[in-house]
Design a protein around this motif. Sequence first.
Motif, PDB file in Angstrom:
ATOM      1  N   GLU A 158      -1.383  -7.244 -20.457  1.00  0.00           N
ATOM      2  CA  GLU A 158      -0.605  -7.109 -21.540  1.00  0.00           C
ATOM      3  C   GLU A 158      -2.054  -5.899 -22.393  1.00  0.00           C
ATOM      4  O   GLU A 158      -3.796  -7.311 -22.769  1.00  0.00           O
ATOM      5  N   LYS A 159      -2.548  -5.162 -23.262  1.00  0.00           N
ATOM      6  CA  LYS A 159      -2.897  -4.472 -24.077  1.00  0.00           C
ATOM      7  C   LYS A 159      -4.436  -4.412 -23.592  1.00  0.00           C
ATOM      8  O   LYS A 159      -5.134  -5.455 -24.325  1.00  0.00           O
ATOM      9  N   ALA A 160      -3.870  -4.513 -22.795  1.00  0.00           N
ATOM     10  CA  ALA A 160      -5.910  -4.020 -21.626  1.00  0.00           C
ATOM     11  C   ALA A 160      -6.202  -3.464 -22.676  1.00  0.00           C
ATOM     12  O   ALA A 160      -5.927  -2.144 -22.804  1.00  0.00           O
ATOM     13  N   SER A 161      -8.370  -3.617 -22.976  1.00  0.00           N
ATOM     14  CA  SER A 161      -9.158  -2.273 -23.191  1.00  0.00           C
ATOM     15  C   SER A 161      -8.673  -1.443 -22.429  1.00  0.00           C
ATOM     16  O   SER A 161      -8.387  -1.123 -21.222  1.00  0.00           O
ATOM     17  N   GLY A 162      -9.705  -1.024 -22.805  1.00  0.00           N
ATOM     18  CA  GLY A 162     -10.064   1.095 -21.958  1.00  0.00           C
ATOM     19  C   GLY A 162     -11.110   0.377 -20.839  1.00  0.00           C
ATOM     20  O   GLY A 162     -10.947   1.179 -19.884  1.00  0.00           O
ATOM     21  N   ALA A 163     -11.802  -0.548 -20.656  1.00  0.00           N
ATOM     22  CA  ALA A 163     -12.247  -0.968 -19.833  1.00  0.00           C
ATOM     23  C   ALA A 163     -11.964  -1.171 -18.676  1.00  0.00           C
ATOM     24  O   ALA A 163     -11.941  -1.005 -17.678  1.00  0.00           O
ATOM     25  N   GLN A 164     -10.804  -1.772 -18.563  1.00  0.00           N
ATOM     26  CA  GLN A 164      -9.709  -2.811 -17.783  1.00  0.00           C
ATOM     27  C   GLN A 164      -9.165  -1.747 -17.405  1.00  0.00           C
ATOM     28  O   GLN A 164      -8.536  -1.937 -16.204  1.00  0.00           O
ATOM     29  N   GLU A 165      -8.537  -0.571 -18.016  1.00  0.00           N
ATOM     30  CA  GLU A 165      -7.700   0.227 -17.600  1.00  0.00           C
ATOM     31  C   GLU A 165      -8.616   1.212 -16.524  1.00  0.00           C
ATOM     32  O   GLU A 165      -8.170   1.253 -15.377  1.00  0.00           O
ATOM     33  N   GLU A 166      -9.518   1.214 -16.798  1.00  0.00           N
ATOM     34  CA  GLU A 166     -11.271   2.366 -16.223  1.00  0.00           C
ATOM     35  C   GLU A 166     -10.949   1.381 -14.443  1.00  0.00           C
ATOM     36  O   GLU A 166     -10.859   1.865 -13.200  1.00  0.00           O
TER      37      GLU A 166
END
Length: 159
Positions: A45-53
């Motif tokens: 939840e509330k993932a960072s852009g890096a986590q999404e990548e």
Amino acid sequence: MNIRILCIGKLKESYWVDAVKEYSKRLSSYCSLSIEELKEEKLPEKASGAQEELVKKAEGERILARIRENSVVVVLDVKGKQLSSEALAEKIQTFALEGKSNLDFVIGGSLGHSAEILQRADFKLSFSPMTFPHQMMRVILLEQIYRSFKIIRNETYHK
């Protein structure tokens, strides 16, 4: 023609499962169809852009591992080319006439596709600039593939 749909995630609701079964049955007269559901990565939840990548990359690696070397890869991507039903039928027929009998359609996860998947794509297809649930998109894709074969064979189909 051998058509495979590679998709991230499983169908959850019975009405989507029933719709997929119906179109799979209809398509059995026109092609060999398989659907492979690949594991969806958990997104914090509330993932960072890096986590999404990282999620897109992990899902992309799973997809790339399943793509056949001799397949034409059609990636569903909101930024892809929009085609009419007739134009999609023509594209499928062109692949067949060129001797390309293995066609892999790829539906990514909720974040979309990794750069590696987009690079591997032979064609990027968009059904709309709008966003649809991935479960619904699978049914829409199957319906359009079925419609394509009806068009190719000059068979009647409702409009």
